[in-house]
Scaffold this motif. Structure first.
Motif, PDB file in Angstrom:
ATOM      1  N   LEU A  78       0.838  -1.204   0.000  1.00  0.00           N
ATOM      2  CA  LEU A  78       0.000   0.000   0.000  1.00  0.00           C
ATOM      3  C   LEU A  78       0.870   1.250   0.000  1.00  0.00           C
ATOM      4  N   VAL A  79       1.903   1.246   0.826  1.00  0.00           N
ATOM      5  CA  VAL A  79       2.836   2.382   0.893  1.00  0.00           C
ATOM      6  C   VAL A  79       3.585   2.536  -0.428  1.00  0.00           C
ATOM      7  N   GLN A  80       3.996   1.434  -1.045  1.00  0.00           N
ATOM      8  CA  GLN A  80       4.713   1.497  -2.323  1.00  0.00           C
ATOM      9  C   GLN A  80       3.873   2.183  -3.395  1.00  0.00           C
ATOM     10  N   VAL A  81       2.615   1.773  -3.516  1.00  0.00           N
ATOM     11  CA  VAL A  81       1.760   2.354  -4.552  1.00  0.00           C
ATOM     12  C   VAL A  81       1.466   3.814  -4.228  1.00  0.00           C
ATOM     13  N   ARG A  82       1.221   4.125  -2.968  1.00  0.00           N
ATOM     14  CA  ARG A  82       0.984   5.525  -2.599  1.00  0.00           C
ATOM     15  C   ARG A  82       2.212   6.392  -2.897  1.00  0.00           C
ATOM     16  N   SER A  83       3.388   5.844  -2.717  1.00  0.00           N
ATOM     17  CA  SER A  83       4.610   6.585  -3.051  1.00  0.00           C
ATOM     18  C   SER A  83       4.701   6.822  -4.550  1.00  0.00           C
ATOM     19  N   ALA A  84       4.333   5.828  -5.343  1.00  0.00           N
ATOM     20  CA  ALA A  84       4.334   5.991  -6.793  1.00  0.00           C
ATOM     21  C   ALA A  84       3.322   7.051  -7.219  1.00  0.00           C
ATOM     22  N   ILE A  85       2.156   7.054  -6.582  1.00  0.00           N
ATOM     23  CA  ILE A  85       1.140   8.080  -6.877  1.00  0.00           C
ATOM     24  C   ILE A  85       1.674   9.467  -6.514  1.00  0.00           C
ATOM     25  N   ALA A  86       2.353   9.574  -5.373  1.00  0.00           N
ATOM     26  CA  ALA A  86       2.917  10.860  -4.952  1.00  0.00           C
ATOM     27  C   ALA A  86       3.992  11.332  -5.929  1.00  0.00           C
ATOM     28  N   ALA A  87       4.812  10.412  -6.425  1.00  0.00           N
ATOM     29  CA  ALA A  87       5.835  10.783  -7.409  1.00  0.00           C
ATOM     30  C   ALA A  87       5.179  11.273  -8.699  1.00  0.00           C
ATOM     31  N   TYR A  88       4.140  10.597  -9.142  1.00  0.00           N
ATOM     32  CA  TYR A  88       3.393  11.016 -10.328  1.00  0.00           C
ATOM     33  C   TYR A  88       2.815  12.417 -10.105  1.00  0.00           C
ATOM     34  N   TYR A  89       2.202  12.596  -8.942  1.00  0.00           N
ATOM     35  CA  TYR A  89       1.600  13.880  -8.576  1.00  0.00           C
ATOM     36  C   TYR A  89       2.638  15.006  -8.623  1.00  0.00           C
ATOM     37  N   GLY A  90       3.818  14.735  -8.094  1.00  0.00           N
ATOM     38  CA  GLY A  90       4.878  15.737  -8.085  1.00  0.00           C
ATOM     39  C   GLY A  90       5.389  16.077  -9.471  1.00  0.00           C
ATOM     40  N   GLU A  91       5.467  15.097 -10.350  1.00  0.00           N
ATOM     41  CA  GLU A  91       5.962  15.340 -11.706  1.00  0.00           C
ATOM     42  C   GLU A  91       4.912  15.891 -12.659  1.00  0.00           C
ATOM     43  N   HIS A  92       3.656  15.860 -12.281  1.00  0.00           N
ATOM     44  CA  HIS A  92       2.577  16.336 -13.150  1.00  0.00           C
ATOM     45  C   HIS A  92       1.878  17.558 -12.564  1.00  0.00           C
ATOM     46  N   GLN A  93       2.645  18.429 -11.941  1.00  0.00           N
ATOM     47  CA  GLN A  93       2.174  19.714 -11.419  1.00  0.00           C
ATOM     48  C   GLN A  93       0.908  19.596 -10.573  1.00  0.00           C
ATOM     49  N   ALA A 144      -8.536  -0.066  -4.401  1.00  0.00           N
ATOM     50  CA  ALA A 144      -9.494   0.938  -4.848  1.00  0.00           C
ATOM     51  C   ALA A 144      -8.749   2.263  -4.987  1.00  0.00           C
ATOM     52  N   TYR A 145      -9.076   3.011  -6.035  1.00  0.00           N
ATOM     53  CA  TYR A 145      -8.439   4.307  -6.295  1.00  0.00           C
ATOM     54  C   TYR A 145      -9.505   5.295  -6.739  1.00  0.00           C
ATOM     55  N   VAL A 146      -9.526   6.463  -6.107  1.00  0.00           N
ATOM     56  CA  VAL A 146     -10.473   7.516  -6.467  1.00  0.00           C
ATOM     57  C   VAL A 146      -9.805   8.364  -7.548  1.00  0.00           C
ATOM     58  N   ASN A 147     -10.251   8.186  -8.795  1.00  0.00           N
ATOM     59  CA  ASN A 147      -9.611   8.866  -9.920  1.00  0.00           C
ATOM     60  C   ASN A 147     -10.445   9.990 -10.513  1.00  0.00           C
ATOM     61  N   ASN A 148     -11.521  10.343  -9.867  1.00  0.00           N
ATOM     62  CA  ASN A 148     -12.404  11.398 -10.365  1.00  0.00           C
ATOM     63  C   ASN A 148     -12.027  12.731  -9.720  1.00  0.00           C
ATOM     64  N   PRO A 149     -11.578  13.714 -10.533  1.00  0.00           N
ATOM     65  CA  PRO A 149     -11.171  15.013  -9.969  1.00  0.00           C
ATOM     66  C   PRO A 149     -12.292  15.759  -9.253  1.00  0.00           C
ATOM     67  N   ASP A 177      -7.080   9.280  -3.501  1.00  0.00           N
ATOM     68  CA  ASP A 177      -7.009   8.283  -2.423  1.00  0.00           C
ATOM     69  C   ASP A 177      -6.829   6.884  -3.006  1.00  0.00           C
ATOM     70  N   PHE A 178      -5.974   6.108  -2.358  1.00  0.00           N
ATOM     71  CA  PHE A 178      -5.707   4.729  -2.760  1.00  0.00           C
ATOM     72  C   PHE A 178      -5.788   3.884  -1.504  1.00  0.00           C
ATOM     73  N   PHE A 179      -6.554   2.797  -1.547  1.00  0.00           N
ATOM     74  CA  PHE A 179      -6.754   2.007  -0.336  1.00  0.00           C
ATOM     75  C   PHE A 179      -7.113   0.573  -0.686  1.00  0.00           C
ATOM     76  N   VAL A 180      -7.111  -0.270   0.342  1.00  0.00           N
ATOM     77  CA  VAL A 180      -7.500  -1.677   0.179  1.00  0.00           C
ATOM     78  C   VAL A 180      -9.017  -1.719   0.057  1.00  0.00           C
ATOM     79  N   ASN A 181      -9.497  -2.457  -0.938  1.00  0.00           N
ATOM     80  CA  ASN A 181     -10.908  -2.447  -1.289  1.00  0.00           C
ATOM     81  C   ASN A 181     -11.721  -3.487  -0.518  1.00  0.00           C
ATOM     82  N   VAL A 182     -11.648  -3.444   0.808  1.00  0.00           N
ATOM     83  CA  VAL A 182     -12.445  -4.331   1.649  1.00  0.00           C
ATOM     84  C   VAL A 182     -12.970  -3.535   2.840  1.00  0.00           C
ATOM     85  N   ASP A 183     -14.106  -3.964   3.341  1.00  0.00           N
ATOM     86  CA  ASP A 183     -14.700  -3.328   4.509  1.00  0.00           C
ATOM     87  C   ASP A 183     -14.511  -4.253   5.712  1.00  0.00           C
TER      88      ASP A 183
END
Length: 138
Positions: free
Chosen positions: A44-59, A108-113, A120-126
């Motif tokens: 979970l941390v690995q993917v969130r880090s990748a999302i953060a890197a993407y976020y940083g490189e895409h303004q 699960a990933y919330v991709n709608n602006p 948000d990225f999280f495990v898709n279970v309740d």
């Protein structure tokens, strides 16, 4: 005089071994479960880090796809998530929070602006982890 063990001695040994196994197997299973939990949380941390890197490189913009844009530049592949009661899966359910949180396992990933939880990225279970926290809130 015959040499060997009596039936009573053998029965005592069998009972002692059964008791030892009875005490150690549940503990071993608990440790195995916690190890799998730790692995999932690390992924979970690995993917969130990748999302953060993407976020940083895409303004300051999060990915708006199912995170396939992260592979292979930000992460080698989307890892498989293992949560007890669900089949291991690397599937990412994406959309608004309501659309992506299907509680069917995987990610699960919330991709709608337009969604306040965009990015948000999280495990898709309740379900709860072994520490009593909801997987979806980690």
């Amino acid at each position: 005089m015959k040499k060997g063990f009596t039936i009573t001695e053998i029965a005592v040994v069998v009972v002692v071994l059964a008791l030892l196994i009875g005490f150690t197997v549940p503990k071993f299973m608990t440790l195995l479960h916690k190890a799998e939990e730790g692995s999932t949380k690390h992924k979970l941390v690995q993917v969130r880090s990748a999302i953060a890197a993407y976020y940083g490189e895409h303004q300051g913009v999060y990915p708006t796809d199912d995170l396939s844009s992260l592979v292979p530049q930000y992460i080698e592949k989307i890892p498989s998530v293992k949560v007890p009661g669900y089949a291991p899966s690397s599937h990412v359910s994406a959309g608004t929070y309501e659309e992506s949180f299907t509680k069917t396992g995987g990610w699960a990933y919330v991709n709608n602006p337009e969604d306040p939880r965009f990015g948000d990225f999280f495990v898709n279970v309740d379900e709860l982890d072994s520490y009593g926290k909801h997987w979806a809130s980690l």
